[in-house]
Design an enzyme around this catalytic site. Structure first.
Site, PDB file in Angstrom:
ATOM      1  CG  HIS A 118      -0.742   5.861   3.151  1.00  0.00           C
ATOM      2  ND1 HIS A 118      -1.863   5.057   3.134  1.00  0.00           N
ATOM      3  CD2 HIS A 118       0.164   5.236   3.939  1.00  0.00           C
ATOM      4  CE1 HIS A 118      -1.641   3.994   3.903  1.00  0.00           C
ATOM      5  NE2 HIS A 118      -0.429   4.080   4.388  1.00  0.00           N
ATOM      6  CD  GLN A 176      -1.188  -0.236   3.695  1.00  0.00           C
ATOM      7  OE1 GLN A 176      -1.578   0.729   4.348  1.00  0.00           O
ATOM      8  NE2 GLN A 176      -1.584  -1.490   3.937  1.00  0.00           N
ATOM      9  NE  ARG A 207      -6.347  -2.320   1.363  1.00  0.00           N
ATOM     10  CZ  ARG A 207      -7.245  -1.423   1.733  1.00  0.00           C
ATOM     11  NH1 ARG A 207      -7.898  -0.735   0.804  1.00  0.00           N
ATOM     12  NH2 ARG A 207      -7.501  -1.224   3.015  1.00  0.00           N
TER      13      ARG A 207
END
Length: 406
Positions: free
Chosen positions: A99, A97, A293
């Protein structure tokens, strides 16, 4: 003001059945216990143990909403606690993942709102308008993770070691690995970042030849031996058992593989691709739920959106080293205003200029601020309002203090 808070661990499948209970001295639920959330995030706000202490509010979210001054605003917005403290216990790998930056989060959130995508939709990427940088502090003897892209030269060394292992088999199949090497070659008109991006997109999109490559790498990694990259090959074997056929198995070889010792920490900024593999730690992050993801998950994977936020520069392992303003105080401060983590292991003082959450993981202490004081013992946690200012810690124990950055 000190207000005692508590919560129930999140039962995600990758969690440990015993690690959080063993750390905090609680009774195991019998289910996986993956994350204990301490904060005001609406996904799992902390309970207030005695609502009478908080004007009758049942949760920290409700109490802060009733009086936003308790947070002094912060990066998450006025009236919102800008950080979320967690105890995380992984017995198997989390998803790959990354961000977004604050700008990417705001743009993505507004874009998906305009498209009418419900907040709880499976294909929703941006649940809020905020970034989600995070850090992890290792509590267990070791804590394993993947974090950030390694250099192309190292990745090519790994592929050559796999080719050597393939050649020792009765029926070698070098072509898929040679295709991977070709993808990792820096184009004459491009850069190493371009090669990593092209390779990553090909793998994550399950492009031509990728399923065959994933099967081959899964089969031969246990046979490969380089000394230097044995952890990487062992990780491939673990991921192949947990997520057979997932392109994240091969993607893991493009990433830094790190084993933290107890007391070490990592910082994962926006754009850094990562996955926690195994271990117990204290995690601290901005109070956001924006996760893009990239494999090792049955959840939604939006390849173009992930590519738009990833930082494809090769980076060293992003250790976060503490400052030590006193012999019993360590301060882990990343380059964001949302949060910092303080670890106190004996008599000390530390000034906080915003809201804070204290968690005791060993022993017991008293904490005295400008307005009030409290005792805190193993397994207990408290929300600390900003007016307490300088906190005096006394006793023999370990307290983690999450608060806003400076």
């Amino acid at each position: 003001m000190f207000v005692k808070i508590a919560n129930t661990p999140r039962p995600y499948a990758w969690g440990s059945t015993s690690a959080i209970a063993d750390l905090l001295g609680t009774t195991p639920s019998g289910e996986p216990e993956a994350e204990l959330w301490l904060g005001a995030h609406p996904g799992s706000p902390s309970r207030i143990v005695d609502p009478a202490e908080a004007e009758g509010s049942a949760t920290l979210l409700d109490w802060i909403a009733a009086d936003p001054a308790k947070t002094l605003g912060g990066a998450a917005g006025a009236g919102q606690l800008p950080f979320l403290l967690k105890v995380l216990a992984a017995s198997s790998a989390l998803s790959l993942q990354a961000h977004p930056t604050p700008e990417q989060a705001l743009e993505g959130f507004e874009r998906e709102n305009a498209l009418g995508i419900p907040l709880d939709a499976r294909n929703r990427n941006y649940k809020d308008a905020f970034a989600k940088p995070e850090m992890i502090f290792a509590l267990s003897e070791t804590f394993d993770a993947l974090c950030g892209f390694r250099s192309l030269d190292e990745t090519r060394e790994i592929v050559h070691a796999l080719l050597d292992a393939d050649q020792r088999r009765e029926d070698p199949q070098p072509q898929p690995l040679e295709d991977l090497l070709a993808a990792l070659s820096t184009p004459s008109t491009g850069s190493a970042d371009d090669a990593l991006r092209t390779t990553f997109e090909w793998l994550l999109s399950n492009g031509a030849g990728v399923p065959t490559l994933v099967r081959l790498v899964s089969d031969i990694a246990p046979l490969a031996s380089s000394g230097r990259f044995d952890r990487e090959f062992a990780t491939v074997g673990d991921l192949a058992r947990e997520y057979p056929g997932d392109p994240g198995i091969v993607i893991s070889l493009l990433l830094n593989r790190v084993t933290l010792s107890a007391g070490e920490a990592l910082y994962l900024p926006a754009g850094n691709i990562h996955a926690y593999l195994q271990g117990l730690g204290v995690e601290l992050m901005a109070a956001s739920d924006n996760v893009l993801r990239g494999g090792l998950t049955p959840k939604y994977v939006d390849v173009p959106e992930l590519l738009s936020v990833l930082d494809f520069r090769a980076v060293p392992v992003p250790y976060l080293h503490p400052s030590t303003p006193a012999p019993t105080v360590q301060v882990f401060q990343p380059d964001v205003p949302d949060f910092l983590l303080v670890r106190v292991t004996g008599d000390a003082g530390y000034r906080v200029d915003g809201p804070a959450i204290a968690l005791c993981t060993a022993g017991a202490m008293t904490i005295t601020g400008a307005v009030s004081s409290t005792s805190i013992a193993r397994g207990e946690s408290f929300f600390v309002t900003p007016e307490e200012g300088t906190l005096a810690f006394r006793g023999e124990g370990t307290v983690f203090l999450a608060t806003t950055g400076e």
